[in-house]
Design a protein around this motif. Structure first.
Motif, PDB file in Angstrom:
ATOM      1  N   HIS A 252       1.113  -1.104  -0.066  1.00 13.01           N
ATOM      2  CA  HIS A 252      -0.374  -0.077   0.070  1.00 13.01           C
ATOM      3  C   HIS A 252       0.536   1.611   0.124  1.00 13.01           C
ATOM      4  N   GLY A 253       2.381   1.040   0.457  1.00 14.58           N
ATOM      5  CA  GLY A 253       3.022   2.026  -0.257  1.00 14.58           C
ATOM      6  C   GLY A 253       3.452   3.131   1.245  1.00 14.58           C
ATOM      7  N   GLN A 254       2.760   3.178   1.710  1.00  9.83           N
ATOM      8  CA  GLN A 254       2.739   3.416   2.749  1.00  9.83           C
ATOM      9  C   GLN A 254       4.286   3.448   3.236  1.00  9.83           C
ATOM     10  N   TYR A 255       5.553   4.171   2.635  1.00  9.80           N
ATOM     11  CA  TYR A 255       7.185   3.790   2.812  1.00  9.80           C
ATOM     12  C   TYR A 255       7.096   5.275   3.990  1.00  9.80           C
ATOM     13  N   ASN A 256       6.223   6.072   4.560  1.00  7.31           N
ATOM     14  CA  ASN A 256       6.101   6.796   5.526  1.00  7.31           C
ATOM     15  C   ASN A 256       6.131   6.616   6.837  1.00  7.31           C
ATOM     16  N   GLN A 257       5.595   5.263   6.557  1.00 12.95           N
ATOM     17  CA  GLN A 257       5.507   4.909   7.901  1.00 12.95           C
ATOM     18  C   GLN A 257       6.236   3.034   8.618  1.00 12.95           C
ATOM     19  N   PRO A 258       6.408   2.975   9.814  1.00 15.76           N
ATOM     20  CA  PRO A 258       7.442   2.548   9.829  1.00 15.76           C
ATOM     21  C   PRO A 258       6.378   0.981  10.341  1.00 15.76           C
ATOM     22  N   PRO A 259       7.374  -0.285   9.598  1.00 12.35           N
ATOM     23  CA  PRO A 259       6.485  -1.791   9.609  1.00 12.35           C
ATOM     24  C   PRO A 259       5.708  -1.402  10.789  1.00 12.35           C
ATOM     25  N   LEU A 260       4.636  -2.406  10.019  1.00 15.50           N
ATOM     26  CA  LEU A 260       3.530  -2.898  11.662  1.00 15.50           C
ATOM     27  C   LEU A 260       4.023  -4.516  11.530  1.00 15.50           C
ATOM     28  N   VAL A 261       3.265  -4.737  12.959  1.00 12.21           N
ATOM     29  CA  VAL A 261       4.001  -6.222  13.588  1.00 12.21           C
ATOM     30  C   VAL A 261       2.550  -7.100  13.926  1.00 12.21           C
ATOM     31  N   ASP A 262       2.911  -7.929  14.067  1.00  9.35           N
ATOM     32  CA  ASP A 262       1.650  -8.856  14.366  1.00  9.35           C
ATOM     33  C   ASP A 262       1.638  -8.862  15.775  1.00  9.35           C
ATOM     34  N   VAL A 263       0.980  -9.227  16.468  1.00  7.37           N
ATOM     35  CA  VAL A 263       0.487  -9.494  18.364  1.00  7.37           C
ATOM     36  C   VAL A 263       0.350 -10.347  18.825  1.00  7.37           C
ATOM     37  N   VAL A 264       0.857 -11.649  19.641  1.00  5.77           N
ATOM     38  CA  VAL A 264       0.158 -12.082  20.122  1.00  5.77           C
ATOM     39  C   VAL A 264      -1.080 -11.657  20.916  1.00  5.77           C
ATOM     40  N   GLY A 265      -2.520 -12.289  21.111  1.00  9.40           N
ATOM     41  CA  GLY A 265      -3.468 -11.748  22.017  1.00  9.40           C
ATOM     42  C   GLY A 265      -3.443 -12.931  23.210  1.00  9.40           C
ATOM     43  N   THR A 266      -3.857 -14.193  22.508  1.00  9.28           N
ATOM     44  CA  THR A 266      -4.017 -15.494  23.653  1.00  9.28           C
ATOM     45  C   THR A 266      -3.436 -16.360  23.139  1.00  9.28           C
ATOM     46  N   TYR A 267      -2.787 -16.781  24.577  1.00 10.70           N
ATOM     47  CA  TYR A 267      -2.530 -18.401  24.809  1.00 10.70           C
ATOM     48  C   TYR A 267      -2.958 -19.310  25.497  1.00 10.70           C
ATOM     49  N   PHE A 268      -4.021 -20.211  25.089  1.00  6.29           N
ATOM     50  CA  PHE A 268      -4.720 -20.996  25.509  1.00  6.29           C
ATOM     51  C   PHE A 268      -3.777 -22.397  25.988  1.00  6.29           C
ATOM     52  N   ASP A 269      -4.261 -23.034  27.090  1.00  9.56           N
ATOM     53  CA  ASP A 269      -3.067 -24.408  27.085  1.00  9.56           C
ATOM     54  C   ASP A 269      -4.016 -25.334  27.675  1.00  9.56           C
ATOM     55  N   GLY A 270      -5.049 -25.184  26.885  1.00  8.28           N
ATOM     56  CA  GLY A 270      -6.094 -25.853  26.883  1.00  8.28           C
ATOM     57  C   GLY A 270      -7.229 -26.208  28.273  1.00  8.28           C
ATOM     58  N   ARG A 271      -6.800 -25.362  29.115  1.00  9.36           N
ATOM     59  CA  ARG A 271      -7.833 -25.328  31.475  1.00  9.36           C
ATOM     60  C   ARG A 271      -7.186 -23.561  30.881  1.00  9.36           C
ATOM     61  N   VAL A 272      -6.131 -23.103  30.884  1.00  7.59           N
ATOM     62  CA  VAL A 272      -5.435 -21.309  31.463  1.00  7.59           C
ATOM     63  C   VAL A 272      -5.716 -20.557  29.962  1.00  7.59           C
ATOM     64  N   ALA A 273      -6.396 -19.682  30.078  1.00 10.50           N
ATOM     65  CA  ALA A 273      -5.650 -18.578  29.309  1.00 10.50           C
ATOM     66  C   ALA A 273      -5.038 -17.474  29.380  1.00 10.50           C
ATOM     67  N   SER A 274      -3.966 -16.753  28.964  1.00  4.80           N
ATOM     68  CA  SER A 274      -3.167 -15.641  28.511  1.00  4.80           C
ATOM     69  C   SER A 274      -3.904 -14.931  28.185  1.00  4.80           C
ATOM     70  N   GLU A 275      -4.085 -13.766  28.046  1.00  2.22           N
ATOM     71  CA  GLU A 275      -4.942 -13.038  27.509  1.00  2.22           C
ATOM     72  C   GLU A 275      -4.894 -11.645  27.446  1.00  2.22           C
ATOM     73  N   GLU A 276      -5.162 -10.959  25.741  1.00  2.00           N
ATOM     74  CA  GLU A 276      -4.758  -9.500  25.937  1.00  2.00           C
ATOM     75  C   GLU A 276      -6.551  -9.414  25.939  1.00  2.00           C
ATOM     76  N   ALA A 277      -7.786  -8.392  26.581  1.00  2.00           N
ATOM     77  CA  ALA A 277      -8.642  -8.272  26.409  1.00  2.00           C
ATOM     78  C   ALA A 277      -9.038  -7.262  25.514  1.00  2.00           C
ATOM     79  N   ASP A 278      -8.124  -5.635  25.549  1.00  3.52           N
ATOM     80  CA  ASP A 278      -7.943  -3.891  25.568  1.00  3.52           C
ATOM     81  C   ASP A 278      -7.679  -4.268  24.204  1.00  3.52           C
ATOM     82  N   LEU A 279      -8.518  -4.165  23.370  1.00  9.45           N
ATOM     83  CA  LEU A 279      -8.087  -3.795  21.193  1.00  9.45           C
ATOM     84  C   LEU A 279      -7.040  -2.672  21.550  1.00  9.45           C
ATOM     85  N   ASP A 280      -7.434  -1.469  22.211  1.00  8.19           N
ATOM     86  CA  ASP A 280      -6.475  -0.427  21.703  1.00  8.19           C
ATOM     87  C   ASP A 280      -5.250  -0.263  22.295  1.00  8.19           C
TER      88      ASP A 280
END
Length: 437
Positions: A252-280
């Motif tokens: 999209h040619g947005q070279y004025n921006q830094p690269p974006l990055v993927d962000v881990v939101g949840t790790y669920f081990d089958g019983r307990v979840a570590s997660e981030e619910a704050d979209l902002d």
């Protein structure tokens, strides 16, 4: 913070994402002068080069779906917003992205609830357009054996999996047929999950929201991108958690921006979840490498492995109309090569645009929107069997006069044709009330 400094902060966790892999896929326009295909520049490198690829070169990195020596198979569920020529809006600024992201979030949460309520471990990795839900499946365990049992392999796919190339790290060992069958089983579970999601959000369009679709088969949709399901498993990979995400710049040619990055939101081990619910906070991290690097400390980078809870979920699929359809599809006799296309051209119960594809299929016969329409017309209006619709596509893909540039060894024609005909036949049957989920 620049790309190299970001990777320096997260590289130890990034390495854990490749626990079962012996190579990685690096991608980016920086590679255009190093590869034969400058349009989709990517290289496969030994996993011990991960630090060089990231910390030194700042490239995007992807995880192979098939693990080293076929000992594991990754489930890469991929849900994203698709808006045809307007996808650039997701990358213009954080405020605009948030407006669209709110439409995909309910579907992501539905998938989380689906897995979490059944005790199936997963990792959720948010991307600028949606999210990836990942879990590994180790060969030799009961749940993975069950996946293998529901898999199906075409002859051309078997040949592709058995091919060994000492000069291509992706094909050093070939792909075991056990792992290929597990991969096939995962594609069927992904299709089942897709239909469950489409059913849950079938009122979206009438409420002015984006509909859920399999692949980008509508101009504007929440794309359940199952395109990874077709083709040779050794060719399939998905962007790694913690990887940079440079579509804002490269597409999209947005070279004025830094690269974006993927962000881990949840790790669920089958019983307990570590997660981030704050979209902002999640979006803040996508747009700020330093915040993203700080936040990675919450997650190890390991992708969880499926457990025996998956067996019960496979049982749900096996009790469904979809499973019965798959069994029927796989038992149907093929038309002779060349005859399906010849016979299709004589079919009268078709609109002109579908007939046009039969004579001029490149690139329409590779495009989800056109494929969905073609399958619907032959299945619902002309009353063809789904397998015979697949045979039409097979004949099209195997005909060199259509000047294909796609490698139908790496993406075997018969398997590819079967996948798209099977997938969009189930969608057509579900939409017309002839298949329930």
């Amino acid at each position: 913070m620049n790309a190299q400094r970001y990777y320096q902060r997260v590289v130890d966790r990034l390495k854990n994402c490749y626990q079962f892999s012996h190579f990685l896929i690096a991608a980016g326009n920086e590679l255009a002068d190093e590869v034969p295909d400058p349009i989709f520049p990517a290289i496969a490198e030994p996993v011990d080069q991960l630090e060089k690829i990231t910390v030194q070169r700042g490239l995007q990195v992807h995880i192979p779906v098939i693990g080293e020596r076929s000992r594991s198979v990754l489930m890469p569920l991929d849900l994203e917003i698709f808006m045809a020529g307007e996808n650039h809006k997701l990358y213009e600024d954080k405020k605009t992205q948030r407006k669209y992201f709110e439409q995909v979030l309910p579907a992501i949460h539905f998938l989380e609830d689906l897995l979490r309520s059944r005790g199936i471990p997963y990792l959720l990795d948010y991307t600028p357009s949606g999210g990836h839900i990942l879990f590994q499946n180790l060969l030799g365990y009961r749940a993975t054996d069950k996946l293998e049992q529901i898999g199906f392999l075409e002859e051309d796919l078997i040949k592709a999996c058995r091919y060994v190339d000492p000069h291509d790290i992706r094909r050093w060992y070939g792909i075991s047929l056990n792992a290929a069958s597990v991969f096939s089983g995962l594609t069927k579970i992904a299709e089942y999950i897709s239909l469950l999601t489409m059913k849950r959000f079938q009122g979206n369009e009438s409420n002015g929201l984006l509909p859920v679709a399999i692949a980008d088969s509508y101009d504007r949709c929440i794309n359940f991108d199952n395109s990874w399901s077709e083709g040779s498993p050794f060719m399939r990979c998905i962007r790694s958690p913690f990887s940079l995400h440079k579509k804002n710049q490269e597409k999209h040619g947005q070279y004025n921006q830094p690269p974006l990055v993927d962000v881990v939101g949840t790790y669920f081990d089958g019983r307990v979840a570590s997660e981030e619910a704050d979209l902002d906070l999640i979006l803040d991290c996508m747009w700020d490498l330093e915040k993203a690097a700080d936040r990675t400390q919450r997650f190890s980078g390991y992708i969880p492995c499926s457990n025996e809870s998956l067996i019960d979920f496979i049982g749900e699929y096996e009790s469904s109309d979809l499973h019965r359809f798959h069994q029927d599809f796989e038992s149907q006799e093929d038309m002779a090569r060349g005859y399906a296309l010849e016979n299709a051209r004589q079919e009268e119960n078709l609109p002109d645009w579908t007939k046009h594809i039969l004579y001029d299929p490149n690139p329409s016969a590779l495009q989800p929107q056109k494929l969905m329409g073609l399958v619907y017309d032959f299945l619902i209006h002309a009353h063809w069997k789904p397998k015979h619709i697949a045979n039409i596509l097979r004949d099209i893909y195997q005909n060199p006069s259509f000047n294909w540039t796609q490698d139908f060894m790496k993406y075997p024609a018969e398997e590819k044709a079967n996948y798209w005909a099977r997938t969009y036949s189930t969608v057509a049957l579900w939409k017309t009330g002839r298949l329930s989920v």
